[in-house]
Design an enzyme around this catalytic site. Structure first.
Site, short mmCIF file in Angstrom:
data_model
loop_
_atom_site.label_atom_id
_atom_site.label_comp_id
_atom_site.label_asym_id
_atom_site.label_seq_id
_atom_site.Cartn_x
_atom_site.Cartn_y
_atom_site.Cartn_z
N LYS A 133 -7.85 -5.16 -4.79
CA LYS A 133 -7.37 -3.92 -4.18
C LYS A 133 -8.09 -2.70 -4.75
O LYS A 133 -8.40 -1.75 -4.03
CB LYS A 133 -5.87 -3.78 -4.37
CG LYS A 133 -5.05 -4.83 -3.61
CD LYS A 133 -3.55 -4.57 -3.77
CE LYS A 133 -2.72 -5.62 -3.07
NZ LYS A 133 -1.27 -5.31 -3.13
N ASP A 159 4.78 -5.79 0.06
CA ASP A 159 5.94 -6.53 -0.45
C ASP A 159 6.44 -5.97 -1.77
O ASP A 159 5.66 -5.75 -2.71
CB ASP A 159 5.58 -8.01 -0.61
CG ASP A 159 5.38 -8.68 0.74
OD1 ASP A 159 6.39 -8.95 1.41
OD2 ASP A 159 4.22 -8.90 1.13
N ASP A 193 1.06 -0.73 -1.41
CA ASP A 193 1.33 -2.17 -1.31
C ASP A 193 2.51 -2.39 -0.35
O ASP A 193 3.33 -1.49 -0.15
CB ASP A 193 1.66 -2.69 -2.71
CG ASP A 193 2.16 -4.13 -2.69
OD1 ASP A 193 1.48 -4.98 -2.11
OD2 ASP A 193 3.24 -4.38 -3.28
#
Length: 270
Positions: free
Chosen positions: A195, A11, A9
């Protein structure tokens, strides 16, 4: 080699709070790639935003963007996987958000489109380092471009977003993927755009089994990829719910957490 695919990921995971990647983490990613490991990004960000970081790391791979709605190669531009929101559902969501006087932003042809120029889109645009386009009517613009959005976002105070998520999971959960990325972002995408689903698709396309996959994240939109990966990793700064379901909890995003995972499980396999 135990792990062959690492999905990270952006952020609050790969990126520090200053939105930079530490040099030692970049070096570790490049070492893993040289070792034959596929390292990719798995982010809610739009492709043009995520690709900036992929190029900085010198990744020439398909990256997972828009929460899993788009898997696209950084350099060649080849699209491997794309899931657009259904048209009727898009209209319904936009109209409901309008009735509630909520901020709305949609993504058409990898452009950020809004009806209102406000503090929310200004902050989002600055953090993502992408421009936004203001239009008079989102639905008319969508019809004119003859396309559908990869994602819809509304932004509000965290306690408001948490309440909306519960309500919208009940209302739209069978029709769309509804998730919280940052505490103040509620995101709606295609029901096959998560995801976890994207990582499974990418792994299968490369002949990699899920027990050979590491997924690293911090928030609710990382939940299913952490669950399906052979090694699901939560950041030290991650949400307590995500840390509770992870196989391993690493250091924070500001303390080289991703670097630690790569050192421990890829570069110096234990």
């Amino acid at each position: 080699m135990k792990y062959k695919l690492v999905a990270i990921d952006l952020d609050d995971t790969l990126l520090r709070d200053d939105l930079k990647i530490s040099p030692q983490t970049i070096e570790a990613i490049q070492e893993a790639v040289k070792k034959g490991v596929t390292v990719t990004l798995a982010t809610g960000r739009m492709f043009q935003s995520a690709a900036q970081y992929a190029k900085e790391i010198q990744l020439d791979v398909p990256i997972i963007t828009y929460q899993g709605a788009l898997i696209k190669n950084v350099l060649s531009g080849e699209v491997l996987y794309e899931r657009l929101l259904p048209y009727d559902l898009t209209i319904q969501v936009i109209q409901e958000l309008r009735q509630q006087n909520k901020h709305i932003q949609i993504y058409l042809h990898d452009e950020l489109i809004v009806e209102s120029h406000n503090k929310y889109v200004e902050k989002y645009s600055k953090a993502s380092n992408v421009p936004f386009k203001k239009v008079d009517d989102l639905i008319e613009t969508m019809d004119k471009l003859q396309t559908k959005p990869l994602k819809i976002i509304t932004i509000d105070e965290p306690e408001v977003i948490k309440g909306m998520e519960k309500e919208w999971q009940k209302k739209y959960g069978d029709l769309a993927h509804v998730t919280i990325s940052k505490p103040d972002f509620l995101e709606i995408s295609h029901r096959e755009a998560s995801k976890g689903q994207a990582i499974q698709y990418l792994a299968k396309s490369k002949g990699i089994t899920m027990d050979q996959v590491i997924a690293i994240g911090d928030s609710y939109n990382d939940r299913d990829m952490i669950e399906v990966a052979g090694l699901g990793v939560a950041m030290g700064n991650g949400h307590p719910d995500i840390k509770a379901l992870a196989d391993y909890v690493t250091k924070t995003n500001n303390d080289h957490g991703v670097w630690e995972v790569l050192q421990k499980f890829v570069l110096n396999e234990e």
